[in-house]
Design a protein around this motif. Structure first.
Motif, short mmCIF file in Angstrom:
data_model
loop_
_atom_site.label_atom_id
_atom_site.label_comp_id
_atom_site.label_asym_id
_atom_site.label_seq_id
_atom_site.Cartn_x
_atom_site.Cartn_y
_atom_site.Cartn_z
N TRP A 197 -9.36 -8.63 -2.89
CA TRP A 197 -8.35 -8.82 -1.86
C TRP A 197 -7.70 -10.18 -2.07
O TRP A 197 -7.73 -10.71 -3.17
CB TRP A 197 -8.93 -8.64 -0.47
CG TRP A 197 -10.10 -9.50 -0.07
CD1 TRP A 197 -10.06 -10.63 0.70
CD2 TRP A 197 -11.49 -9.29 -0.37
NE1 TRP A 197 -11.32 -11.14 0.88
CE2 TRP A 197 -12.23 -10.33 0.25
CE3 TRP A 197 -12.19 -8.34 -1.11
CZ2 TRP A 197 -13.61 -10.45 0.14
CZ3 TRP A 197 -13.58 -8.45 -1.22
CH2 TRP A 197 -14.27 -9.48 -0.60
N THR A 213 -5.46 -3.57 0.20
CA THR A 213 -5.65 -2.12 0.03
C THR A 213 -5.85 -1.41 1.36
O THR A 213 -5.34 -0.31 1.58
CB THR A 213 -6.85 -1.86 -0.89
OG1 THR A 213 -6.60 -2.47 -2.16
CG2 THR A 213 -7.09 -0.37 -1.08
N ASP A 215 -7.16 -8.01 3.32
CA ASP A 215 -7.53 -6.87 2.48
C ASP A 215 -6.27 -6.02 2.30
O ASP A 215 -5.91 -5.23 3.17
CB ASP A 215 -8.64 -6.07 3.16
CG ASP A 215 -9.16 -4.93 2.29
OD1 ASP A 215 -8.43 -4.46 1.40
OD2 ASP A 215 -10.31 -4.50 2.50
N MET A 255 -14.89 1.68 -3.37
CA MET A 255 -14.49 0.36 -2.91
C MET A 255 -15.67 -0.56 -2.66
O MET A 255 -15.54 -1.62 -2.07
CB MET A 255 -13.66 0.47 -1.62
CG MET A 255 -12.27 0.99 -1.82
SD MET A 255 -11.29 0.89 -0.32
CE MET A 255 -9.82 1.76 -0.83
N CYS A 313 -7.45 -1.76 -6.07
CA CYS A 313 -7.44 -2.94 -5.22
C CYS A 313 -7.05 -4.20 -5.98
O CYS A 313 -6.34 -5.07 -5.44
CB CYS A 313 -8.80 -3.10 -4.54
SG CYS A 313 -10.22 -3.16 -5.67
N GLU A 333 0.83 -1.21 0.00
CA GLU A 333 0.00 0.00 0.00
C GLU A 333 0.87 1.26 0.00
O GLU A 333 0.52 2.26 -0.63
CB GLU A 333 -0.93 -0.03 1.21
CG GLU A 333 -2.12 0.92 1.12
CD GLU A 333 -1.76 2.34 1.50
OE1 GLU A 333 -2.45 3.28 1.04
OE2 GLU A 333 -0.79 2.54 2.27
N TYR A 348 -3.16 4.22 -4.16
CA TYR A 348 -4.47 3.93 -4.76
C TYR A 348 -4.86 5.09 -5.68
O TYR A 348 -5.02 6.23 -5.24
CB TYR A 348 -5.53 3.76 -3.67
CG TYR A 348 -6.85 3.25 -4.22
CD1 TYR A 348 -7.16 1.90 -4.20
CD2 TYR A 348 -7.77 4.13 -4.80
CE1 TYR A 348 -8.35 1.43 -4.72
CE2 TYR A 348 -8.96 3.67 -5.33
CZ TYR A 348 -9.24 2.33 -5.28
OH TYR A 348 -10.43 1.86 -5.81
N HIS A 361 -14.91 -4.84 -4.70
CA HIS A 361 -13.58 -4.88 -4.11
C HIS A 361 -12.84 -6.16 -4.49
O HIS A 361 -13.44 -7.12 -4.99
CB HIS A 361 -13.71 -4.77 -2.59
CG HIS A 361 -12.46 -4.35 -1.88
ND1 HIS A 361 -11.60 -3.42 -2.38
CD2 HIS A 361 -11.95 -4.74 -0.68
CE1 HIS A 361 -10.59 -3.24 -1.54
NE2 HIS A 361 -10.78 -4.04 -0.50
#
Length: 263
Positions: free
Chosen positions: A203, A219, A217, A198, A166, A139, A144, A201
């Motif tokens: 992940w 993000t 997750d 989001m 993501c 991250e 993002y 999403h």
């Protein structure tokens, strides 16, 4: 936590499409911690349901008459139980975990990814806390920012660009985890959050012999929780995307997606 979900996908074509087939992964997985209370998919044709090799509920839509647009509407309510530090209980895992060690075109590991993973975790992925440390490093490295990447952007490109969404965070996480010898898989679904971008999403899940799959997750740098509704898992986005298909004709395509997740 109970979630009310509305998801609409619209395709518009500049020329008539003579034939199209789409695979929809728009039904929540039948995992132990999430229970579908009601779920409906509206489509312009009959839907053929099956469960794929990853344990995902899929529907196939085939249109053989000329059409210039397709609209898919999903409405439903699902109850998701809390997860203990991201541990996913009793889920339908049909493939051996070794299948999730295999790199794909979107998650292939090159020298830059290998160096990033080893610098972040010089001791390797030894436990769930290391997974969160990897998520935090990704991250920080990849900001993002929508509109920089697309569904064909590979993990190595994401790392070089330093921007993504993501989906890109998840792909880079998978590439790093597999480079460190840990089975990992992509997850698509919904997230209940105040950030509208989001609602839909992505992940990742990481496999630990003692705990099974633990969901991270990337993000948001946290374990997945009762706020996460799982639609599909696979080795990368291509096999877990909510809608994927081919067509004959149609010219240029425009796709509009609207997702709302409410508690």
């Amino acid at each position: 936590m109970r979630h009310l979900i509305r998801h609409t996908t619209r395709y518009h074509y500049t020329d008539p499409v003579s034939y199209s087939i789409q695979v929809l992964r728009l039904t929540p997985r039948q995992d132990e911690h999430q229970r579908v209370l009601r779920w409906n998919i509206e489509a312009p044709g009959l839907l053929e349901e099956q469960v794929d090799a990853y344990g995902n509920v899929t529907h196939t839509l085939t249109l053989t008459q000329p059409h210039e647009a397709i609209e898919l509407k999903v409405t439903g309510q699902i109850e998701v139980a809390p997860l203990d530090d991201g541990a996913v209980p009793g889920e339908d895992s049909r493939l051996p975990v070794q299948a999730y060690c295999v790199p794909t075109q979107l998650t292939a590991c090159d020298d830059s990814i290998r160096a990033f993973a080893q610098a972040t975790l010089p001791g390797g992925l030894r436990g769930p806390d290391d997974a969160l440390a990897l998520a935090e490093a990704i991250e920080r490295r990849v900001a993002y920012e929508p509109g920089i990447t697309d569904v064909r952007t590979a993990a190595s490109q994401v790392l070089a660009l330093g921007h993504g969404v993501c989906q890109d965070h998840a792909h880079l996480f998978l590439a790093c985890a597999r480079a460190l010898g840990r089975p990992a898989r992509y997850v698509s679904g919904y997230l209940h959050t105040d950030a509208t971008h989001m609602a839909s999403h992505a992940w990742a899940d990481l496999w630990w012999p003692e705990q099974g799959w633990v969901s991270v997750d990337v993000t948001n740098r946290q374990y997945a929780s009762e706020r996460h509704c799982r639609l599909a898992v696979a080795r990368d986005y291509e096999s877990a995307s909510p809608v994927r298909g081919v067509r004959t004709g149609g010219g240029a395509e425009t796709m509009l997606v609207d997702v709302l997740v409410q508690q």
